[in-house]
Scaffold this motif. Structure first.
Motif, PDB file in Angstrom:
ATOM      1  N   HIS A 163      15.483  -4.831   5.406  1.00 17.98           N
ATOM      2  CA  HIS A 163      15.319  -5.090   3.946  1.00 17.98           C
ATOM      3  C   HIS A 163      14.829  -3.795   3.203  1.00 17.98           C
ATOM      4  CE1 HIS A 163      16.454  -9.322   3.354  1.00 17.98           C
ATOM      5  NE2 HIS A 163      15.694  -9.385   4.715  1.00 17.98           N
TER       6      HIS A 163
ATOM      7  N   ASP B  85      14.846 -13.105   3.257  1.00 22.53           N
ATOM      8  CA  ASP B  85      15.183 -13.904   4.290  1.00 22.53           C
ATOM      9  C   ASP B  85      14.028 -13.780   5.306  1.00 22.53           C
ATOM     10  OD1 ASP B  85      15.941 -15.425   6.446  1.00 22.53           O
ATOM     11  OD2 ASP B  85      17.777 -14.250   6.946  1.00 22.53           O
ATOM     12  N   THR B  86      12.973 -14.634   5.292  1.00 25.98           N
ATOM     13  CA  THR B  86      11.951 -14.686   6.136  1.00 25.98           C
ATOM     14  C   THR B  86      12.057 -15.617   7.389  1.00 25.98           C
ATOM     15  OG1 THR B  86      10.682 -16.381   4.839  1.00 25.98           O
ATOM     16  CG2 THR B  86      10.376 -14.184   4.360  1.00 25.98           C
ATOM     17  N   SER B  87      13.339 -15.988   7.673  1.00 24.80           N
ATOM     18  CA  SER B  87      13.424 -17.176   8.827  1.00 24.80           C
ATOM     19  C   SER B  87      13.254 -16.202  10.225  1.00 24.80           C
ATOM     20  CB  SER B  87      14.658 -17.733   8.817  1.00 24.80           C
ATOM     21  OG  SER B  87      15.975 -16.738   8.701  1.00 24.80           O
TER      22      SER B  87
END
Length: 317
Positions: free
Chosen positions: A44, A79-81
């Motif tokens: 990112h 997206d922090t998964s």
């Protein structure tokens, strides 16, 4: 990170699971921290989170160009998964946060070497001739500094100096800059003539502080301090009740509030000026109030008068 602030600063980098970032941010808020947190996600672009007394006031994303994101919704685009988040925090004063915002919004300005046979002191003498407010950015191999020039020949109004073992804040003091032993590697001057929200916020801050202090001084001359103290108490009560980090001591305005946008800043300043104008209207009348407002505004240079007119509808004519 694609763009890192003050890389020479000796600050710890924390690596956490990306999903734990909300917990870290909540901790920063709960501690009422003021400063900047750099967040770098795997795959990112980098982010800069600006806090004022624990409130997230601005978010910037850097992916080639710097982009201002809404503080309330920026996290939804990440997206922090999975993966890791690299975090780096710098504690700053509110005044320094204002300078950082200006710097982040003008990263397109290319630095240049210090001219040959020119000292840094001589360069600042040249910069002080710049007619508009500007931010000087100076880099050395192991240090970096920002100095805010209010324009029209005035000396620096605020300076921030960062090296590997210290972060120094000063109300215009230049000793750390002039005394640094390394040769200067790059300089740049970021002018307020480049229209950005951060510059408008600073110009509003300066204009509000100047006009309020000047009007209070003139009012004391006309009516004495007792009635003016009543106004000051009411303004301080309102700022405390709303959690605005602004206070008035005598005729000295201490404004350490950081807003998310020029409009938000103008909303705060308008409400406080409304209190001042209402009392002045009752004490000296509308005609004399208009004269004093015009007098106060005309003491300011054009960039400051422009934001007064654009955001606060105060026109010195």
């Amino acid at each position: 990170m694609a763009y890192s602030l003050f890389p020479s600063a000796s600050t710890e980098i924390n690596v956490i699971p990306a999903g734990k970032l909300p917990t870290f941010i909540s901790s920063y808020k709960n501690d009422f921290q003021t400063g900047v947190v750099e967040v770098d996600f795997q795959n990112h672009s980098g982010h800069h989170l600006l806090f004022a007394r624990g409130e997230l006031v601005n978010v910037y994303r850097h992916a080639g160009n710097m982009e201002r994101l809404a503080p309330a919704s920026w996290f939804q685009s990440i997206d922090t998964s999975k993966g890791k988040a690299h975090l780096r925090a710098l504690a700053l004063t509110p005044q320094a946060v204002r300078l950082v915002k200006i710097l982040l919004e003008q990263t397109a300005v290319s630095p240049t070497p210090l001219p040959e046979n020119t000292s840094l002191e001589e360069q600042f003498q040249t910069w002080m001739k710049h007619p508009a407010p500007a931010l000087a950015h100076i880099c050395w191999p192991s240090a970096e500094s920002l100095a805010l020039l209010p324009g029209d020949g005035s000396p620096p109004h605020y300076t921030l100096f960062v090296s590997n073992n210290q972060i120094l804040h000063s109300a215009g003091g230049m000793m750390a800059l002039y005394g640094w032993k390394e040769p200067c590697s790059a300089i740049s001057l970021l002018s307020s003539e480049v229209h950005t929200p951060a510059w408008d916020e600073y110009l509003l801050h300066y204009s509000f502080s100047w006009m309020t202090g000047h009007l209070l001084e003139r009012l004391i001359e006309l009516t004495g301090p007792s009635l003016v103290n009543t106004i000051i108490r009411e303004i301080n009560f309102v700022t405390a009740a709303h959690g605005w980090n602004i206070s008035i001591n005598g005729t000295n305005v201490i404004d350490q509030t950081i807003s998310s946008s020029p409009k938000d800043a103008a909303d705060v300043y308008s409400r406080l000026l409304e209190i001042l104008f209402r009392h002045m209207d009752m004490m000296i009348g509308a005609d004399l109030l208009a004269v004093l407002m015009r007098e106060s505004a005309l003491h300011l240079s054009k960039p400051y008068r422009s934001v007064l007119q654009e955001y606060l509808l105060i026109t010195p004519v």
